[in-house]
Design an enzyme around this catalytic site. Structure first.
Site, PDB file in Angstrom:
ATOM      1  N   HIS A   1      59.863  50.538  12.656  1.00 26.54           N
ATOM      2  CA  HIS A   1      58.745  50.919  11.803  1.00 26.54           C
ATOM      3  C   HIS A   1      58.269  49.771  10.915  1.00 26.54           C
ATOM      4  O   HIS A   1      57.083  49.622  10.664  1.00 26.54           O
ATOM      5  CB  HIS A   1      59.172  52.103  10.936  1.00 26.54           C
ATOM      6  CG  HIS A   1      58.050  52.766  10.215  1.00 26.54           C
ATOM      7  ND1 HIS A   1      57.077  53.489  10.870  1.00 26.54           N
ATOM      8  CD2 HIS A   1      57.739  52.826   8.899  1.00 26.54           C
ATOM      9  CE1 HIS A   1      56.225  53.971   9.989  1.00 26.54           C
ATOM     10  NE2 HIS A   1      56.593  53.580   8.783  1.00 26.54           N
TER      11      HIS A   1
ATOM     12  N   ASP B   1      51.547  53.180   9.736  1.00 30.73           N
ATOM     13  CA  ASP B   1      51.942  54.215   8.782  1.00 30.73           C
ATOM     14  C   ASP B   1      50.693  54.603   7.962  1.00 30.73           C
ATOM     15  O   ASP B   1      49.638  54.854   8.544  1.00 30.73           O
ATOM     16  CB  ASP B   1      53.083  53.697   7.911  1.00 30.73           C
ATOM     17  CG  ASP B   1      53.744  54.778   7.079  1.00 30.73           C
ATOM     18  OD1 ASP B   1      54.623  55.478   7.611  1.00 30.73           O
ATOM     19  OD2 ASP B   1      53.387  54.927   5.901  1.00 30.73           O
TER      20      ASP B   1
ATOM     21  N   TYR C   1      49.604  61.230  -0.267  1.00 32.63           N
ATOM     22  CA  TYR C   1      49.721  62.258   0.766  1.00 32.63           C
ATOM     23  C   TYR C   1      48.925  63.499   0.359  1.00 32.63           C
ATOM     24  O   TYR C   1      48.267  64.136   1.182  1.00 32.63           O
ATOM     25  CB  TYR C   1      51.189  62.637   0.975  1.00 32.63           C
ATOM     26  CG  TYR C   1      52.011  61.613   1.715  1.00 32.63           C
ATOM     27  CD1 TYR C   1      52.432  61.845   3.016  1.00 32.63           C
ATOM     28  CD2 TYR C   1      52.393  60.415   1.123  1.00 32.63           C
ATOM     29  CE1 TYR C   1      53.204  60.925   3.708  1.00 32.63           C
ATOM     30  CE2 TYR C   1      53.158  59.482   1.798  1.00 32.63           C
ATOM     31  CZ  TYR C   1      53.560  59.739   3.091  1.00 32.63           C
ATOM     32  OH  TYR C   1      54.317  58.817   3.769  1.00 32.63           O
TER      33      TYR C   1
END
Length: 369
Positions: A347, A166, A293
């Protein structure tokens, strides 16, 4: 470098419970289930458990089970765990978490990787903007710069190993690309996704199928990333103020391809899911974590050069409830020496299937001797 202990006042927990109790529930469409986002029926059950049964102090003790420290690098406070391996020659390994998880992602694999002869010195930091590190948002490359200084400067390792998925994938990829003289090998559970910039003529049939799947996924599930990369502050006010809102946002990503009934299992269990949410709540870092982000997007939009493919040996494990990509896609970015399609997990594999994940890391890193 100072020892650190998690110690949250009771007043914070009381305030949390009051906020849950006083939630203004929005209601949901009839028979909505999970089709519009997090199910209100499920969320009411989860937050009732959180308020009435979940024992924070028990899990706080669990967080304090292993040595933790605070250090300052480039004027940024970094929180990290440092657990020495018990083998005769442990390998230093930095593990980097992602979003919406935390350094807690790796807590189940700590004894699995430190207790055997083929062991590791584990360094598990909180990315800046997450957990108990400073609430600043920086790009993945800048985090990699900090990790090198942590590993070789603060901790004194001449060379080290690295793994991440990730957001942690981007940090680990940057470590391999920028610091090949320091990094012995790297391991990934994903290596990035097609963003429409690739020439289809250079892509294999499997890569093109992967790209089509990712494009469809972004349309149906990827709005969060665009929101984080453009307007994270607008969302942060609500999530930092409402524990139910925070839980709803994090839980909505917990399935990672699993059916709704497996969401808690994806995080390793209901208590693990809530402990991860608690780390965001007690530190007030949901806003700064989302801003990472934006930091990465600004670095890309600002014209920073793409990372060069590294010659550092790389292992890649593709878990069945992750986006499935072919080996040739991974080989575009990293020097793949080991590529394995796993039989179980998603995940958050380190939480969900810790033994399988730990065995995979050990098998790859020790195969290079």
């Amino acid at each position: 470098m100072k020892p650190f202990t998690v110690n949250i006042p009771g007043s914070v927990i009381n305030d949390l419970k009051n906020r849950i109790q006083n939630t203004r529930w929005p209601g949901e469409a009839e028979n909505a289930g999970w089709n519009f986002g997090t199910s209100e029926k499920y969320l009411k059950e989860l937050t009732s458990y959180w308020m009435n049964e979940y024992d924070w102090k028990k899990h706080e003790e669990e967080l304090n089970q292993y040595p933790q420290f605070i250090t300052e690098i480039d004027e940024i406070q970094i929180h990290f765990q440092h657990i020495k391996g018990k083998g005769s020659n442990p390998k230093p390994l930095v593990l980097t978490h992602g979003w919406p998880d935390s350094y807690y992602r790796f807590h189940k694999i700590i004894p699995l990787l430190t207790d055997e002869e083929q062991s590791f010195d584990l360094i598990i930091p909180s990315i800046p903007g997450f957990g108990f590190s400073d609430k600043v948002a920086i790009s993945s490359e800048t985090v990699a710069d900090l990790w090198v200084k942590l590993m070789t400067g603060t901790l004194g390792y001449k060379k080290f190993y690295a793994a991440g998925g990730d957001v942690g994938m981007g940090v680990t990829k940057a470590l391999a690309s920028k610091y090949a003289d320091r990094v012995e090998a790297v391991h990934f559970t994903d290596v990035g996704y097609p963003m429409g910039q690739e020439d289809p003529g250079t892509m294999s049939e499997e890569e093109q199928q992967f790209a089509q799947f990712v494009q469809q996924w972004w349309y149906s599930e990827g709005a969060y990333a665009m929101l984080h990369a453009t307007k994270p502050q607008s969302l942060a006010y609500a999530l930092n103020d409402s524990p139910v809102g925070l839980a709803a946002w994090i839980v909505s990503f917990g399935n990672a391809g699993a059916p709704p009934e497996l969401i808690e299992a994806a995080f390793g269990g209901k208590n693990e899911l809530l402990t991860n949410i608690m780390i965001y709540w007690i530190t007030g870092t949901i806003g700064s974590s989302m801003r990472m982000y934006k930091a990465d997007a600004m670095a890309q939009w600002g014209g920073s050069q793409p990372l060069q493919k590294s010659n550092v040996p790389a292992g890649v494990a593709v878990f069945p409830r992750e986006v499935q990509f072919p080996r040739e896609w991974a080989e575009r970015f990293v020097n793949v020496k080991h590529f394995k399609k796993m039989e179980e997990g998603g995940h958050f594999a380190a939480l969900e299937v810790p033994q399988i994940f730990a065995d995979e890391l050990r098998a790859f890193f020790y195969s290079l001797d």
